[in-house]
Design an enzyme around this catalytic site. Sequence first.
Site, PDB file in Angstrom:
ATOM      1  CD  GLN A  79      -2.771  -1.020   2.385  1.00 33.45           C
ATOM      2  OE1 GLN A  79      -3.050  -0.094   3.190  1.00 33.45           O
ATOM      3  NE2 GLN A  79      -3.073  -2.210   2.889  1.00 33.45           N
ATOM      4  CB  CYS A  80       3.690   2.540   2.061  1.00 32.99           C
ATOM      5  SG  CYS A  80       2.510   2.507   3.591  1.00 32.99           S
ATOM      6  CB  THR A  81       5.428   4.989  -2.502  1.00 36.13           C
ATOM      7  OG1 THR A  81       4.269   5.323  -2.986  1.00 36.13           O
ATOM      8  CG2 THR A  81       6.565   5.125  -3.596  1.00 36.13           C
TER       9      THR A  81
END
Length: 736
Positions: free
Chosen positions: A584-586
């Site tokens: 979900q996170c970069t």
Amino acid sequence: RHPRARIPTMPADADTLRFEPWQSAVDPGFWAELARRKLDNAGLSEDPWLITALYTPAQNAVVSSPCQLDARAFGTGDESELAARARDVAASGRLEMPGTLVNVNTLERFRAFDRGTLMSNAAKRLAEDIRSGRADSDAALLTPFIALTYADLKKWSFYYWFAFPALKLDVPAKVISCGPLAEHVELGAIADEISRGCEAMLRRDAGDPARAWWIVDDATGTCEPPSIASVRTRDPSTWTLAFVDPCASGGHPGWALRNVLSWLAVRTTRETETAGETAGAAGAPRRVRVLAVRKLAGRVCPRASPVFECVLPVVSDADVEDPKGVGWEVNASGRPGPRLANLGSSMDPARLASQAVDLNLKLMRWRLLPQLRVAEVASTRCLLLGAGTLGCAVARCLLGWGVRGVTFVDGGDVSFSNPVRQSLFEFEDCLGGGKPKAEAAAKALRRIFPGVNAEGVRMTIPMPGHPVPDADVPAVLDDVRRLEDLIDAHDCVYLLTDTRESRWLPTLVCAAKGKLLINAALGFDSYLVMRHGGGLPRADECTQTHETTDERGGGAFHGRLGCYFCNDVVAPGDSTTDRTLDQQCTVTRPGLAPIAGALAVEMMVAIAHSRVAKPGDGGVRTPAHTHESFNASRDNPGGDVGSDDGTTALGIVPHQIRGGVFDLSQRLFAAPAFDRCVACSAKVVDAFLRPGGRDEFLRRAFDDPAYLENATGLAAMKEEVDDAAWLGEDSDGDDF
């Protein structure tokens, strides 16, 4: 050797006539214009500039009128502005002084400058103007000045030293008596008539010649226009020389008279010698009566205007042929020396910041990059879609290039994990649930540089694979229109969002509008920076996927470039649902965003210098190079190289830059647009532009990504590939 001048016997009561030196008064606008010209035009050149100063008769009984310079001293402006200035100068009764400005490059050179040679050359020009007769019809040549300057544009400090050259004579002018015109023995009775006549001499229209001196008839008080013929032929005892005197001292005339008397001595002496009579043979000094015209309360005042009974100086041949000059201005301490104008302490800090931002860029033009288009880059309006790690990096680099218009678009809020990786945010931005990212980024940018026009727009970009409920359709379509309006209002769009599907709609809109779009994306240890080919394909462009740059003889690729989706055979879909936290996170190495952000901005700046960009196309058709094609172009000058070889003043402009920090590598790629691309192909663009059908097209694309594959023919192509693969299999050994 030059013969010595014969010195006539002087009256016993005659004293050397002393002149009050000029004082310079420089308006801050003059220094601002000097700085602009230094940065934009002169660069490292120290060639002299011709400038013009102004002066008036003394207006005050105590304070003399100075030599005045403002921004208009350089003669800048269009015809209407110059005409307005000429009218203003004429109406105010001011006179012009021709000057030469020498601006040097370093403070050390300013201190060590050969001022002696500068003054000597000025004295020679002055003597030649007098000897040749040019000053007979142009009295302004008798009031020259020099300005030696150094501009420290980092601190906005200006060092300067003015000189007002005058001939230094062995036998100077003498003064027998002086006193107010109103009390003069001979002229006092007609002082009012003389004052009115002098007032008329000072009034003129813009097209009339300025009068620095004129003749007053001693019998009637009438004033006559200046004429060297009248001076030579009339009896000196019947007229008075009136001159515009900026000096307020009752006992001394201003410096302007010094050269007037030298001119009068030279021009009348030579006329007499031509007639067969010399001043020495005459045996008596030549006298002249001088009226210093001054004002009080806005009018020529006989009580403030003194009359000097003078003896002309004696000018030898050596004084004219090998003249010596004097006239360097004294400083505030009353001693000869330079002065300092420190504008940095008085300027508005925001203006200082604006000047400083441009300083480094304009210095590039002096020596390293004369072709740099500073103004064009600064005026580029940039839209940043995404205010995260990449958005912050791009925005800071845009400030470095002097870009003044930046708009952020982001639908998120600042979280506690952001400030350490996203340079425009701070801890306080995370409190209370977090400030809106777009607005916080714009505010930070304005705090860094108050001169930037930065705005933040909170908006979520509609995406394929994210179905839109019926109740939300109007709001989503309104977001599409808002995005369109933003793209229309900007010159370059940076696509810096987190997900693949969020890049689809901006790519489509920019393709439809022919707008320059630069895309940056990050992996864990890799990055991609690329520009999209905007607009529909033209008949003369390379559009087929099998064409490469090699087919153009090693030159740059000149066709319509592919977009972010052209290399994919799958339409974008929902990439955020059912993902673990790390998905979900970069998750990326922190050093990648500054690298990719800088490359994205450098690509835009290079495009701004393209030699083949056509008006209105934003540079989207700029040819694309790879390392191999550029090297081939240089090795094969007879091939496809020339004015459209894809190079700019800043170097080549690639299509795609793919790099990584694992092996510290970087490669350039160029690829044409894919005719079945789900984001930029003609079928998709046509559907988006079709009146009446666009909303339905977008709704179906958002709800079902497979719709895009079917609409473009991508699904059919994949089926053909699958069928071909199946037909090629020989698993059972049968031979068809």
